[in-house]
Design an enzyme around this catalytic site. Structure first.
Site, PDB file in Angstrom:
ATOM      1  CB  THR A  72      -6.391 -21.530  27.067  1.00  0.00           C
ATOM      2  OG1 THR A  72      -5.377 -21.491  28.072  1.00  0.00           O
ATOM      3  CG2 THR A  72      -6.841 -22.962  26.829  1.00  0.00           C
ATOM      4  CG  ASN A 152       4.865 -21.131  29.656  1.00  0.00           C
ATOM      5  OD1 ASN A 152       5.218 -21.525  28.549  1.00  0.00           O
ATOM      6  ND2 ASN A 152       4.191 -21.902  30.480  1.00  0.00           N
ATOM      7  CD  GLN A 180       4.370 -15.940  30.243  1.00  0.00           C
ATOM      8  OE1 GLN A 180       4.817 -14.921  30.778  1.00  0.00           O
ATOM      9  NE2 GLN A 180       3.498 -16.736  30.843  1.00  0.00           N
ATOM     10  CB  SER A 200      -3.285 -13.940  27.759  1.00  0.00           C
ATOM     11  OG  SER A 200      -4.074 -14.150  28.906  1.00  0.00           O
ATOM     12  CG  HIS A 202      -4.137 -13.767  33.311  1.00  0.00           C
ATOM     13  ND1 HIS A 202      -3.513 -14.620  34.181  1.00  0.00           N
ATOM     14  CD2 HIS A 202      -4.382 -14.485  32.204  1.00  0.00           C
ATOM     15  CE1 HIS A 202      -3.384 -15.812  33.615  1.00  0.00           C
ATOM     16  NE2 HIS A 202      -3.917 -15.757  32.412  1.00  0.00           N
ATOM     17  CB  THR A 238     -22.381 -11.307  25.197  1.00  0.00           C
ATOM     18  OG1 THR A 238     -23.691 -11.692  24.781  1.00  0.00           O
ATOM     19  CG2 THR A 238     -22.354  -9.851  25.610  1.00  0.00           C
ATOM     20  CB  CYS A 326      -0.037 -24.269  33.166  1.00  0.00           C
ATOM     21  SG  CYS A 326       0.195 -22.533  32.859  1.00  0.00           S
TER      22      CYS A 326
HETATM   23  N1  PMP Z   1       0.483 -19.585  26.475  1.00  0.00           N
HETATM   24  C1  PMP Z   1       1.476 -19.286  27.331  1.00  0.00           C
HETATM   25  C2  PMP Z   1       2.878 -19.168  26.808  1.00  0.00           C
HETATM   26  C3  PMP Z   1       1.196 -19.089  28.692  1.00  0.00           C
HETATM   27  O1  PMP Z   1       2.183 -18.792  29.526  1.00  0.00           O
HETATM   28  C4  PMP Z   1      -0.147 -19.215  29.142  1.00  0.00           C
HETATM   29  C5  PMP Z   1      -0.485 -19.060  30.600  1.00  0.00           C
HETATM   30  N2  PMP Z   1       0.282 -19.851  31.460  1.00  0.00           N
HETATM   31  C6  PMP Z   1      -1.146 -19.523  28.213  1.00  0.00           C
HETATM   32  C7  PMP Z   1      -0.793 -19.699  26.886  1.00  0.00           C
HETATM   33  C8  PMP Z   1      -2.583 -19.634  28.623  1.00  0.00           C
HETATM   34  O2  PMP Z   1      -3.058 -18.359  28.971  1.00  0.00           O
HETATM   35  P1  PMP Z   1      -4.513 -18.074  29.528  1.00  0.00           P
HETATM   36  O3  PMP Z   1      -4.382 -18.195  31.023  1.00  0.00           O
HETATM   37  O4  PMP Z   1      -4.821 -16.673  29.109  1.00  0.00           O
HETATM   38  O5  PMP Z   1      -5.445 -19.064  28.943  1.00  0.00           O
END
Ligand code: PMP
Length: 395
Positions: A72, A152, A180, A200, A202, A238, A326
């Site tokens: 994000t 996503n 993704q 990202s 996670h 940091t 989301c």
């Molecule tokens: N971009 C895409 C294509 C995603 O799938 C996601 C997470 N759903 C994000 C951005 C946002 O990722 P983060 O949780 O690391 O902010």
């Protein structure tokens, strides 16, 4: 109860290899990476290694990798940072697509309020951006283009190399949200002509709250987070050292195992889809038939309320998501399903299943068995009829 997690596009567990690598940076090696003493230097060395691993995974140079709090922030930074750097230029046009993640779309809305004109490219019924449409919209005012590598919600993988090259030929900056796509699609930013790339932790068996933005050395960008001189003065704060170490390891593993993982996932994904199609009538598979993430299954069930389906599966220990995790809670059909012109009735019956490599055929058989029973129950109480809904892949 045996729980089955089918929501890997929302988040993944931290793999033991990644966790082991991170642990010392929570306990013994807790120095601030900006400190000049030995504690700081060992933290900074760890950042160097992580940067190198991420750079290797995408064909970049280590000094082109900047740590952020996640995709994000990376997406916000890519768009706002370029707009801020070029705020005095005449170029006030940005191109993106209608199916981007909200962290791109909402940032674009912000840019519109700052006087930018944003073109939201449509996609076809399988979710692909058209190069002809892109060409048609690129003009002398275009400052940057941001198109995601893979979606996503429906899993469609864009023709990023062709898109990037079209954009670059016109001297325009190209950013892609590859959140993704990492670990599923081979990416080489130099060969493909990508100027900026978001990733990202996670989503690839790394930790939450850490991401990165690749910024090619020849791209000028302003910071959006001000403060310390961290990240070459471009991102204050940091650095999350354990997170960065985890992200680096997760990227290394994702790219090391890309072929074997993708093959297994694709096999399981196709087994899953075939089984659903054989067992349950009036179902549509969304996204591109072939150019789709190996873990992604977005299914529309006719005459079914997706929220009810999701909750009834949850009672059986099966976790799926409705549209995009989301946007859960939104009553509106997802913007992605709207963009591929799914009928509102089918959009209302759409769930996203994203598998991980630990899934077994027994898990899939169990899930499809439960799906069949629940879908039958929900159809029995649905006011909709099959005639009112639209096209299915099976009947
Ligand atoms: N971009 C895409 C294509 C995603 O799938 C996601 C997470 N759903 C994000 C951005 C946002 O990722 P983060 O949780 O690391 O902010």
């Amino acid at each position: 109860m045996n729980r089955i997690y089918l929501d890997s596009a929302a988040s993944t567990f931290v793999s033991s290899e990644v966790l082991n690598e991170m642990m010392p940076y929570f306990t013994n090696m807790y120095g601030n990476s900006s400190s000049l003493h030995s504690f700081g230097r060992e933290a900074n060395d760890a950042l160097d290694t992580a940067r190198e691993r991420i750079a290797n995974a995408i064909g970049a140079k280590p000094n082109e990798i900047y740590f952020t709090s996640g995709a994000t922030e990376s997406n916000n930074w890519a768009l706002l940072g370029i707009a801020n750097f070029y705020k005095n230029s005449d170029k006030k046009h940005i191109i993106t697509s209608q199916i981007e993640h909200p962290s791109v779309l909402e940032t674009c809305k912000q840019l519109e309020s700052m006087g930018y004109k944003v073109t939201y490219l449509p996609v076809d019924s399988e979710g692909l951006v058209s190069i002809a449409e892109l060409l048609h919209n690129l003009n002398n005012d275009t400052l940057m283009v941001s198109i995601m590598s893979a979606n996503n919600e429906i899993g469609t993988i864009q023709n990023i190399k062709a898109i990037a090259q079209t954009v670059k030929e016109r001297g325009v900056i190209f950013h892609t949200d590859a959140t993704q796509a990492i670990g599923a699609v081979n990416i080489n930013v130099k060969e493909m002509g990508i100027d900026m790339l978001t990733l990202s932790g996670h989503k690839i068996n790394g930790p939450k709250g850490i991401g990165a933005l690749y910024i090619a050395n020849n791209v000028n960008i302003s910071p959006i987070i001000f403060g310390g001189h961290q990240e070459r003065g471009l991102r204050g704060g940091t650095v999350n050292v354990p997170g960065a170490v985890g992200l680096g390891k997760a990227c290394e593993i994702a790219c090391r195992d890309i072929i074997i993982n993708s093959q297994k996932l694709r096999r399981m994904r196709d087994y899953f889809v075939d089984k659903v199609m054989e067992t349950i009538p009036y179902v549509k598979l969304n996204g591109h038939k072939f150019q789709r993430l190996p873990n992604s299954i977005c299914l529309s069930f006719g005459m079914v309320e997706a929220e009810a389906l999701m909750m009834m599966l949850d009672l059986e220990g099966i976790a799926v998501s409705v549209g995009s995790a989301c946007s859960t809670g939104a009553v509106e059909p997802s913007h992605v399903l709207k963009a591929i012109k799914l009928s509102p009735e089918l959009a209302a019956g759409t769930i996203r299943i994203t598998i991980s490599k630990s899934i077994t055929k027994e898990d899939i058989d169990f899930v499809v068995e439960k799906l069949e029973v629940i879908v039958k129950k929900l159809r029995a109480i649905s006011p909709l009829t099959k005639a009112s809904i639209g096209e299915f892949d099976n009947v």
